[in-house]
Each structure stands twice: as C-alpha cells, then as structure tokens.
Design an enzyme around this catalytic site. Sequence first.
Site, PDB file in Angstrom:
ATOM      1  N   LYS A 170      -8.760  34.072  85.301  1.00 16.87           N
ATOM      2  CA  LYS A 170      -7.359  33.932  85.144  1.00 16.87           C
ATOM      3  C   LYS A 170      -6.570  34.613  86.474  1.00 16.87           C
ATOM      4  O   LYS A 170      -6.184  33.930  87.297  1.00 16.87           O
ATOM      5  CB  LYS A 170      -6.525  34.481  84.139  1.00 16.87           C
ATOM      6  CG  LYS A 170      -4.943  34.428  84.189  1.00 16.87           C
ATOM      7  CD  LYS A 170      -4.211  34.992  82.904  1.00 16.87           C
ATOM      8  CE  LYS A 170      -4.197  36.514  82.833  1.00 16.87           C
ATOM      9  NZ  LYS A 170      -3.084  37.034  83.703  1.00 16.87           N
ATOM     10  N   ASN A 171      -7.024  35.651  86.788  1.00 17.26           N
ATOM     11  CA  ASN A 171      -6.109  36.378  87.764  1.00 17.26           C
ATOM     12  C   ASN A 171      -6.399  36.024  89.088  1.00 17.26           C
ATOM     13  O   ASN A 171      -5.726  35.886  90.107  1.00 17.26           O
ATOM     14  CB  ASN A 171      -6.471  38.061  87.553  1.00 17.26           C
ATOM     15  CG  ASN A 171      -5.523  38.603  86.463  1.00 17.26           C
ATOM     16  OD1 ASN A 171      -4.757  37.969  85.728  1.00 17.26           O
ATOM     17  ND2 ASN A 171      -5.786  39.873  86.138  1.00 17.26           N
ATOM     18  N   CYS A 207       8.216  44.656  82.220  1.00 12.63           N
ATOM     19  CA  CYS A 207       7.509  43.696  81.390  1.00 12.63           C
ATOM     20  C   CYS A 207       7.204  44.621  80.238  1.00 12.63           C
ATOM     21  O   CYS A 207       7.549  45.832  80.045  1.00 12.63           O
ATOM     22  CB  CYS A 207       6.214  43.115  82.214  1.00 12.63           C
ATOM     23  SG  CYS A 207       5.178  44.583  82.099  1.00 12.63           S
ATOM     24  N   ARG A 219       7.334  47.476  86.403  1.00 11.02           N
ATOM     25  CA  ARG A 219       6.348  47.045  87.370  1.00 11.02           C
ATOM     26  C   ARG A 219       6.934  46.840  88.798  1.00 11.02           C
ATOM     27  O   ARG A 219       7.301  45.608  88.931  1.00 11.02           O
ATOM     28  CB  ARG A 219       5.444  45.946  86.730  1.00 11.02           C
ATOM     29  CG  ARG A 219       4.747  46.443  85.629  1.00 11.02           C
ATOM     30  CD  ARG A 219       3.861  45.338  85.002  1.00 11.02           C
ATOM     31  NE  ARG A 219       2.679  44.681  85.842  1.00 11.02           N
ATOM     32  CZ  ARG A 219       2.303  43.768  85.340  1.00 11.02           C
ATOM     33  NH1 ARG A 219       2.329  43.088  84.199  1.00 11.02           N
ATOM     34  NH2 ARG A 219       0.858  43.272  85.965  1.00 11.02           N
ATOM     35  N   ASP A 237      -6.817  46.556  82.124  1.00 10.72           N
ATOM     36  CA  ASP A 237      -7.111  45.400  81.167  1.00 10.72           C
ATOM     37  C   ASP A 237      -7.929  45.461  80.285  1.00 10.72           C
ATOM     38  O   ASP A 237      -7.755  44.602  79.139  1.00 10.72           O
ATOM     39  CB  ASP A 237      -7.130  44.091  82.040  1.00 10.72           C
ATOM     40  CG  ASP A 237      -5.922  43.874  83.002  1.00 10.72           C
ATOM     41  OD1 ASP A 237      -4.887  44.115  82.697  1.00 10.72           O
ATOM     42  OD2 ASP A 237      -6.072  42.779  83.772  1.00 10.72           O
ATOM     43  N   ARG A 275      -1.765  32.991  77.131  1.00 12.75           N
ATOM     44  CA  ARG A 275      -1.662  33.213  78.378  1.00 12.75           C
ATOM     45  C   ARG A 275      -2.900  33.663  79.194  1.00 12.75           C
ATOM     46  O   ARG A 275      -2.963  33.176  80.274  1.00 12.75           O
ATOM     47  CB  ARG A 275      -0.744  34.342  78.851  1.00 12.75           C
ATOM     48  CG  ARG A 275       1.031  34.125  78.501  1.00 12.75           C
ATOM     49  CD  ARG A 275       1.633  35.295  78.845  1.00 12.75           C
ATOM     50  NE  ARG A 275       1.604  35.778  80.288  1.00 12.75           N
ATOM     51  CZ  ARG A 275       2.036  36.601  80.984  1.00 12.75           C
ATOM     52  NH1 ARG A 275       2.826  37.640  80.386  1.00 12.75           N
ATOM     53  NH2 ARG A 275       1.680  36.670  82.262  1.00 12.75           N
TER      54      ARG A 275
HETATM   55  C1  UD1 Z   1      -2.645  42.836  88.474  1.00 14.46           C
HETATM   56  C2  UD1 Z   1      -3.514  42.195  87.425  1.00 14.46           C
HETATM   57  C3  UD1 Z   1      -3.158  42.634  86.262  1.00 14.46           C
HETATM   58  C4  UD1 Z   1      -3.871  44.159  86.194  1.00 14.46           C
HETATM   59  C5  UD1 Z   1      -3.260  44.707  87.518  1.00 14.46           C
HETATM   60  C6  UD1 Z   1      -4.034  46.373  87.603  1.00 14.46           C
HETATM   61  C7  UD1 Z   1      -3.063  39.578  88.268  1.00 14.46           C
HETATM   62  C8  UD1 Z   1      -2.229  38.554  87.922  1.00 14.46           C
HETATM   63  N1  UD1 Z   1      -2.588  40.817  87.503  1.00 14.46           N
HETATM   64  O1  UD1 Z   1      -1.497  43.029  88.505  1.00 14.46           O
HETATM   65  O2  UD1 Z   1      -3.812  41.990  85.115  1.00 14.46           O
HETATM   66  O3  UD1 Z   1      -3.359  44.893  84.866  1.00 14.46           O
HETATM   67  O4  UD1 Z   1      -3.508  44.087  88.569  1.00 14.46           O
HETATM   68  O5  UD1 Z   1      -5.484  45.970  87.784  1.00 14.46           O
HETATM   69  O6  UD1 Z   1      -3.867  39.851  88.966  1.00 14.46           O
HETATM   70  N2  UD1 Z   1       2.909  49.041  92.153  1.00 14.46           N
HETATM   71  C9  UD1 Z   1       3.899  49.414  92.607  1.00 14.46           C
HETATM   72  N3  UD1 Z   1       4.734  48.767  93.513  1.00 14.46           N
HETATM   73  C10 UD1 Z   1       4.261  47.583  94.008  1.00 14.46           C
HETATM   74  C11 UD1 Z   1       3.298  47.076  93.272  1.00 14.46           C
HETATM   75  C12 UD1 Z   1       2.335  47.821  92.273  1.00 14.46           C
HETATM   76  O7  UD1 Z   1       4.331  50.830  92.522  1.00 14.46           O
HETATM   77  O8  UD1 Z   1       4.811  46.745  94.555  1.00 14.46           O
HETATM   78  C13 UD1 Z   1       2.291  49.815  90.950  1.00 14.46           C
HETATM   79  C14 UD1 Z   1       2.318  49.311  89.569  1.00 14.46           C
HETATM   80  O9  UD1 Z   1       3.504  49.499  88.879  1.00 14.46           O
HETATM   81  C15 UD1 Z   1       1.070  49.949  89.145  1.00 14.46           C
HETATM   82  C16 UD1 Z   1       0.030  49.933  90.155  1.00 14.46           C
HETATM   83  O10 UD1 Z   1       0.765  49.672  91.423  1.00 14.46           O
HETATM   84  O11 UD1 Z   1       1.098  50.948  88.559  1.00 14.46           O
HETATM   85  C17 UD1 Z   1      -0.922  48.691  90.211  1.00 14.46           C
HETATM   86  O12 UD1 Z   1      -0.313  47.626  90.295  1.00 14.46           O
HETATM   87  P1  UD1 Z   1      -0.889  46.095  90.797  1.00 14.46           P
HETATM   88  O13 UD1 Z   1      -2.167  46.163  91.247  1.00 14.46           O
HETATM   89  O14 UD1 Z   1       0.047  45.733  91.626  1.00 14.46           O
HETATM   90  O15 UD1 Z   1      -0.697  45.203  89.690  1.00 14.46           O
HETATM   91  P2  UD1 Z   1      -0.517  43.477  89.484  1.00 14.46           P
HETATM   92  O16 UD1 Z   1      -0.891  43.011  90.721  1.00 14.46           O
HETATM   93  O17 UD1 Z   1       0.973  43.329  89.148  1.00 14.46           O
END
Ligand code: UD1
Length: 422
Positions: free
Chosen positions: A22-23, A117, A122, A306, A398
């Site tokens: 999915k991701n 969320c 996030r 996850d 989802r």
């Molecule tokens: C992706 C995955 C999700 C998984 C997560 C962590 C997808 C669609 N989703 O989510 O299933 O749980 O990786 O492996 O691929 N952060 C910030 N600022 C930002 C972006 C992130 O502070 O601009 C922080 C987040 O709050 C979190 C950490 O960075 O604590 C990691 O988040 P991130 O790797 O970005 O997760 P997603 O890409 O949203």
Amino acid sequence: MDKFIIEGGQPLRGTLRVAGSKNAVLALMPATLLAPGVYRIRRTPNLRDVWTMSRLLATLGAHVELDNAGDLFLDTRTITTFEAPYEHVKKMRASIYVLGPLLARYGRARVSLPGGCAFGPRPVDLHLKGMERLGAEISIEHGYINARAERLRGAAIHLDIPSVGATVNILYAASLAEGETVLTNAAIEPEVTALAQMLSAMGAHIEGIGTSTLRIEGVPALHPIPTFDNIPDRIETATYLIAAAMTRGSIRVVDANPYHLGTVLDKLEEVGCSLDISGTVIELRSNAPLHASSVTTAPYPGFPTDVQALWTTLMLTADGSSRITDMIYPTRFGYVPELHRLGAEIEVVENTAIVTGNARLQGATVMSSDLRASASLILAGLVAEGQTEVLRVYHLDRGYERMEERLRQLGARIERVQTDEY
Ligand code: UD1
C-alpha cells in the site's frame, strides 16, 4: 458501515500470497504526474487508500483504472487542475504526495493541510522546508498550502528526522529541478527505494538508492514507462505472520520479501516461533508457549511503528511481561482501551505500553480507531474466548485487502456484516 464478527480459538493454517505494498503504490502513483503519459503499475492492492489516491488523481484530470488482476492503469496526459482538496486529504495524509510532482512539473500546487490523525499530530513541515530549499514559494492560506516555482533548483537538504513522506516529496521535486540535490538523513524504507527505482526508470538520475544520502541530478524532463512492478507489502506480511503466531498456527506466506522484514522475523524467532525462509517464501510455525520480548520502534531497518500495535497484541499471549515503546508516534496507543475491553492488562506510560502476558482474552464488542489498531483488535479476537465484534472496519479496509476472506481461507471463523452501529 461494516463490522466483523469473530469466533476465537482457531489456529491459522495454510498458504497466503501477500498483496502489493500500500505505502509503496501510494508513492508510485503520483510519480506519473511528473511525465504525462500512460502507465501500468502491477501488483496494486485493491484498497480504500488506493481508491482515494485514484480519485485525487482523477480530480487533477488523470484517468485511473484498477483491474481484477491488480494492474493499475494511469493516464496523466490530461492534467488540468493543480489542487488537492480537503475532501481527499482528510481521508488520507499521503494525498500530500501530489505536492512535489505538481510543483516540479507544472510550477504550482494547492494542497489542503492534512491536520491531525488518530495517532496524534503529524506535521508536514519537513515536506514544506524541502520544497522551499528547492526554491519554491510557499504560503499557507485558508487551510491550504500554496506552492509556486518557475523551475525548481537543486539544493543541499538535510532532514532533521528521516521522514518517509518528506523524502518522497523531495525525490519527486528534485528529479526535475535544475542542478544537483543532495538529500541527507533520507528515509531508507523499501517503499522509498521502490519510488527511487521507478523514477530512475523514468529517466531520473539518482545515486545512493537504498542509503540515507541521495544525490539527485535534475533533468529537464522525465519519460513515462509502460510498466512498473510494485513491491510486496511488508506490513501485511508481518500481520499474517503475527496472526499465525498468536493462534499457535502455521502458515506459509508466498511472494513476500523477507529482507524487508529482518527485524520482525528476528523478533518472531526470539519469542519462540520457528521460521523457514527460502527465496520469497516465509513459513512460520508456532506451537510452543511464546516468550515475552520487548520492542522499540525505529525508522527502517528498525522495528516498524506500523507493527507496534500488532506486537503488543501478540505479547498478550506470551509468557511474561514486555514493554513496547513507540519512538516514531509516541501516542499511537489508542487501541489499548479497546484491548482492555477484551480483558487485556496493558498500562501505557508515556510512549510505552507495558503488557502483561498469559492473558485470557474474552470476546466483546470493540471499536477500531485507525488502520493498524483495527488489525490488532482482529488478531485479539482470533484468540479471545467466544465472540468478538469489531466495529468501524472501514479503517481496516484502507490497508488490508479482503482481510476477512483471507483469514477465513486460513481457517479463522470471521464474517463481515453490514450494520447501523457506528
Ligand atoms: C509513513 C507511512 C506510515 C508509517 C510512517 C513511519 C505511508 C503512506 N505512510 O508515514 O504508514 O507509519 O511512514 O514509518 O507511507 N514528521 C515531522 N515533520 C514532517 C514529516 C514527519 O515531524 O514534515 C515526523 C512525524 O510526526 C513522525 C516522523 O517524522 O514522528 C516520521 O514520519 P514519516 O516518516 O514522515 O511518516 P509518514 O510518511 O507520514
């Protein structure tokens, strides 16, 4: 609205072909905006999040169709709008993935801010800083990100956190920027690597794929590719392996990628499961009492956040107590009060769940609050005594394709029922 009714107590046995990731596919789909054309992404899972991304791309003007064989056809020759409305973004945060491609290819994008969320705040600050470093002008107005740039310019970008999403958006944007981008502390999740490989096949110049330093030499244009193969879903693989471990069953997961699951497989062996891995096949047998084992989530190749809720649930059936700490999403424990309803003893202290093993779970009605939380409640229902009802399984849909059918094939007693209950 659907719910699941589960009769616990059946060990899972049999063979399962794991679905496409999915991701990964959510990152591959927007890449097609970078080079207008016709694409086919094979092994696309038929899931709500894929439908949401398909609808979002259709809103931009693309044609998207998924057939029964898992082939996703996309035609991005007819993009006419550059806006990701709140309606889509509120359903799925990965909608922010259209930001980088629209900005890089069309010079502008308007994307709704995702907001919070179910498992806490996030932010998307790293995505926005990345775009700004590449020369975009960003403003936030009325809950929307407005981004503009004539032509992006390569830059040195260091991520404070190795964010998957920010790495994805920067990869898209830097591929079409002028000059070189050096991205340090990049995420190295297999889904990011899959995207980098697709972009390379489209003509992007990316060095360091699979490492935390990516060098991207921008090119004036990318070209469409007729076919790209999605990777297997490592989280789905882990889910069914853990379900088999919990029910003291034995399953064979085929077409998986064991290399993407190193930490989880090591942990399963450590708690007493026997694993046999050969090529793309993972066999798991679980009959002895399982030992308790603590985990702490970390970016890839660490233990995935996850899988955190699933591991907590598995540890309920282990001999002894364990601590499950989430370093990525410290408040991702919304499922714990629901597990209490099934008789679990779990205490949450800050970002750690302290689990008491040897639980005697009893069936009850529980409610899912997010995707992986729903899966953990279903796993608990598989071992609980009597009947468990899991409400709001739309969260589950989802990210898991026909989970009830797949579990039934493995011997579980589980039904999907339509209900007015909310
Ligand atoms: C992706 C995955 C999700 C998984 C997560 C962590 C997808 C669609 N989703 O989510 O299933 O749980 O990786 O492996 O691929 N952060 C910030 N600022 C930002 C972006 C992130 O502070 O601009 C922080 C987040 O709050 C979190 C950490 O960075 O604590 C990691 O988040 P991130 O790797 O970005 O997760 P997603 O890409 O949203």
